[in-house]
Design a protein around this motif. Structure first.
Motif, PDB file in Angstrom:
ATOM      1  N   UNK A 206      -6.991  -3.176   2.969  1.00  0.00           N
ATOM      2  CA  UNK A 206      -7.432  -2.055   3.791  1.00  0.00           C
ATOM      3  C   UNK A 206      -6.207  -1.285   4.240  1.00  0.00           C
ATOM      4  N   UNK A 207      -6.183   0.037   3.987  1.00  0.00           N
ATOM      5  CA  UNK A 207      -5.011   0.836   4.321  1.00  0.00           C
ATOM      6  C   UNK A 207      -5.280   1.888   5.412  1.00  0.00           C
ATOM      7  N   UNK A 208      -6.540   2.010   5.854  1.00  0.00           N
ATOM      8  CA  UNK A 208      -6.798   2.963   6.919  1.00  0.00           C
ATOM      9  C   UNK A 208      -8.165   3.603   6.808  1.00  0.00           C
ATOM     10  N   UNK A 209      -8.539   4.330   7.861  1.00  0.00           N
ATOM     11  CA  UNK A 209      -9.813   5.062   7.901  1.00  0.00           C
ATOM     12  C   UNK A 209      -9.532   6.435   8.501  1.00  0.00           C
ATOM     13  N   UNK A 210      -9.623   7.469   7.662  1.00  0.00           N
ATOM     14  CA  UNK A 210      -9.277   8.825   8.079  1.00  0.00           C
ATOM     15  C   UNK A 210     -10.335   9.822   7.638  1.00  0.00           C
ATOM     16  N   UNK A 211     -10.862  10.578   8.597  1.00  0.00           N
ATOM     17  CA  UNK A 211     -11.831  11.641   8.312  1.00  0.00           C
ATOM     18  C   UNK A 211     -12.999  11.156   7.448  1.00  0.00           C
ATOM     19  N   UNK A 212     -13.492   9.978   7.762  1.00  0.00           N
ATOM     20  CA  UNK A 212     -14.636   9.433   7.033  1.00  0.00           C
ATOM     21  C   UNK A 212     -14.272   8.732   5.738  1.00  0.00           C
ATOM     22  N   UNK A 213     -13.006   8.759   5.349  1.00  0.00           N
ATOM     23  CA  UNK A 213     -12.553   8.144   4.107  1.00  0.00           C
ATOM     24  C   UNK A 213     -11.898   6.789   4.391  1.00  0.00           C
TER      25      UNK A 213
END
Length: 285
Positions: A206-213
């Motif tokens: 898991x590398x992140x959660x940005x703007x729904x992505x």
């Protein structure tokens, strides 16, 4: 009021109602298992050869083979679920050098070695032939296991940039800084998605959660295969979007080397298909 995931007690990649729920397709292919005779009468090695999602279009095999040696692979206390060696230098560098990985990457045609908790995945170049490479890979893994040597060593890391891929704390483990949505994403990745990826000789970060992505990185056998995008979109993305409404899609995180490798393999596959088409169209003499 906090939310929690409510998922039926079904297998990680199964669906209780196929027409109502998205299904993460099984990545496993037919398996050929090879049992080697025990050395010294004390240990038997089971080597499982999978057609991973990284197919070799020239033959009924794959770009990556997964080995189950019934022997501990990762060192005790390692916080990470995997280690990945992408160059001969990485097998010698701290913090986790591996004599076995060094020998495997010294074989002509072998491009990477991936260690899971109980398996080893070896990936070859597209133009290498398993008929020539596989016997030596078998021999080295057998020798390492039967000798009782430690597969991975742990030394002081004096140069953080020279080591292996992985080795850091598991990115799917929730922490206090995670939002409610991120916590649910990690839970779904850990319980429903990671088991299928590991079954194919790889892992997921898991590398992140940005703007729904949701930003994800595939490792091991899935790392450089041209079907990795299909795996993410058709399986993982649909499952995450079904259970977590805030998720709008998935973005695959690629290193520069991975982008090059995927493009080169796609080019090799296209040239091979074109050659096959030309051969089939040639009139018989």
């Amino acid at each position: 009021m906090s939310r929690s995931l409510h998922i039926a007690n079904s297998p990680p990649i199964a669906s209780t109602s196929a027409h109502l729920r998205p299904v993460m397709r099984q990545l496993r292919w037919p398996i050929q298992s090879i049992k080697l005779a025990p050395v010294g009468g004390s240990r038997t090695i089971f080597i499982q050869t999978d057609r991973t999602p990284n197919p070799d279009v020239r033959m009924d095999l794959s770009q990556a083979l997964k080995f189950l040696p019934n022997y501990p692979i990762l060192p005790p206390g390692l916080p990470a679920p995997f280690l990945e060696y992408l160059s001969p230098r990485s097998t010698l560098a701290p913090p986790h050098p591996s004599p076995l990985a060094a020998k495997l990457l010294n074989i002509d045609g072998i491009t990477s070695v991936f260690y899971g908790s109980d398996f080893i995945t070896v990936t070859k170049a597209a133009d290498a032939d398993w008929a020539h490479v596989k016997p030596e890979v078998f021999s080295l893994i057998t020798e390492a296991v039967t000798s009782g040597e430690q597969i991975v060593n742990t030394v002081e890391n004096r140069n953080a940039g020279a080591g292996q891929e992985g080795g850091e704390p598991d990115t799917l483990v929730s922490n206090e800084q995670d939002s409610e949505v991120v916590g649910m994403i990690k839970e779904l990745l850990e319980t429903r998605i990671r088991p299928a990826i590991q079954e194919d000789g790889g892992d997921i970060e898991y590398r992140g959660f940005e703007n729904g992505q949701v930003l994800l990185k595939l490792r091991g056998a899935c790392r450089t295969c041209d079907s990795s995008t299909v795996t993410l979109k058709n399986g993982i993305e649909s499952m995450l979007m079904h259970y977590i409404e805030e998720v709008k899609g998935i973005t695959q995180v690629l290193d520069q080397e991975e982008e090059v490798a995927i493009k080169e393999f796609a080019k090799f596959e296209e040239n091979l298909k074109r050659h096959r088409g030309t051969s089939a169209a040639a009139p018989a003499r």
